[in-house]
Design a protein around this motif. Structure first.
Motif, mmCIF file in Angstrom:
data_model
loop_
_atom_site.group_PDB
_atom_site.id
_atom_site.type_symbol
_atom_site.label_atom_id
_atom_site.label_comp_id
_atom_site.label_asym_id
_atom_site.label_seq_id
_atom_site.Cartn_x
_atom_site.Cartn_y
_atom_site.Cartn_z
ATOM 1 N N TRP A 112 50.082 38.227 58.540
ATOM 2 C CA TRP A 112 49.685 36.819 58.372
ATOM 3 C C TRP A 112 50.218 35.958 59.504
ATOM 4 C CZ3 TRP A 112 51.578 37.359 52.751
ATOM 5 C CH2 TRP A 112 50.596 37.969 51.985
ATOM 6 N N ARG A 113 51.408 36.268 59.989
ATOM 7 C CA ARG A 113 51.975 35.504 61.108
ATOM 8 C C ARG A 113 51.111 35.693 62.359
ATOM 9 N NH1 ARG A 113 57.187 36.521 60.408
ATOM 10 N NH2 ARG A 113 57.449 34.562 59.318
ATOM 11 N N LEU A 114 50.670 36.922 62.616
ATOM 12 C CA LEU A 114 49.792 37.176 63.762
ATOM 13 C C LEU A 114 48.445 36.473 63.599
ATOM 14 C CD1 LEU A 114 50.541 40.966 64.332
ATOM 15 C CD2 LEU A 114 51.300 39.046 65.746
ATOM 16 N N VAL A 115 47.913 36.487 62.379
ATOM 17 C CA VAL A 115 46.662 35.786 62.096
ATOM 18 C C VAL A 115 46.831 34.290 62.346
ATOM 19 C CG1 VAL A 115 45.113 35.066 60.224
ATOM 20 C CG2 VAL A 115 45.701 37.473 60.500
ATOM 21 N N TYR A 144 44.799 32.039 65.029
ATOM 22 C CA TYR A 144 44.038 30.904 64.492
ATOM 23 C C TYR A 144 44.435 29.607 65.205
ATOM 24 C CZ TYR A 144 41.897 27.965 60.857
ATOM 25 O OH TYR A 144 41.123 27.066 60.179
ATOM 26 N N LEU A 145 45.737 29.365 65.303
ATOM 27 C CA LEU A 145 46.216 28.126 65.924
ATOM 28 C C LEU A 145 45.928 28.096 67.417
ATOM 29 C CD1 LEU A 145 49.573 27.781 63.967
ATOM 30 C CD2 LEU A 145 47.470 26.429 63.654
ATOM 31 N N ALA A 146 46.047 29.241 68.099
ATOM 32 C CA ALA A 146 45.742 29.295 69.533
ATOM 33 C C ALA A 146 44.263 28.993 69.779
ATOM 34 C CB ALA A 146 46.107 30.664 70.096
ATOM 35 N N ALA A 147 43.386 29.512 68.923
ATOM 36 C CA ALA A 147 41.956 29.240 69.054
ATOM 37 C C ALA A 147 41.658 27.767 68.810
ATOM 38 C CB ALA A 147 41.166 30.110 68.082
ATOM 39 N N GLN A 148 42.315 27.170 67.821
ATOM 40 C CA GLN A 148 42.119 25.733 67.566
ATOM 41 C C GLN A 148 42.518 24.913 68.786
ATOM 42 O OE1 GLN A 148 44.250 24.791 63.925
ATOM 43 N NE2 GLN A 148 42.301 24.443 62.876
#
Length: 153
Positions: free
Chosen positions: A101-104, A108-112
């Protein structure tokens, strides 16, 4: 299942391919799908079925056809993971629990921040379908690693 190419568009080094997919069901039932494969992702453009599919079956349709489509088009899964073959065993192991979940959440945040679709970023990083990636994102939210989807009133 039968899969055959319908057409393909090449532009600026990117390839978008359309495929006709035929699933033969028990009791003479069938499902015809027009699917698009681009950037390692599968999208469904059109579905015709006899008898009609339930909503649950329709939601699972991409999971049914994703791996055979990737195999037929010979598309690699992207630079961060091994190509997807006929089975899910070709995928690298994705960590489970809080580590996964931490990797996800990081993807997710990097893509945002980069202004791209975070779900597609998670799909590319994990090698999972959209549905399974959304489940991983939900797990990251439940673990408190991502903000809640909707503001609470």
């Amino acid at each position: 299942m039968s899969v055959w190419p319908a057409w393909e568009v090449r532009e600026h080094g990117n390839v978008t391919s359309w495929f006709a997919v035929r699933l033969d069901l028990p009791d003479e039932g069938w499902v015809d799908v027009l699917a698009v494969v681009a950037g390692g992702c599968v999208a469904i453009e059109e579905v015709r079925a006899q008898p009609p599919l339930s909503l649950d079956d329709l939601a699972a349709l991409v999971d049914w056809i994703e791996e055979p489509l990737m195999e037929v088009c010979g598309m690699g899964a992207g630079p961060s993971r091994a190509p997807v073959g006929a089975t899910g065993s070709d995928r690298p192991a994705w960590p489970s629990g809080i580590e996964g979940w931490r990797l996800v959440a990081d993807e997710y945040l990097a893509a945002q921040r980069a202004g791209v679709d975070p779900v597609f970023a998670v799909m590319g990083a994990t090698g999972r379908s959209r549905r399974r990636s959304l489940r991983l994102i939900a797990g990251a939210r439940d673990a408190g690693l991502l903000t809640p989807r909707h503001a609470r009133r």
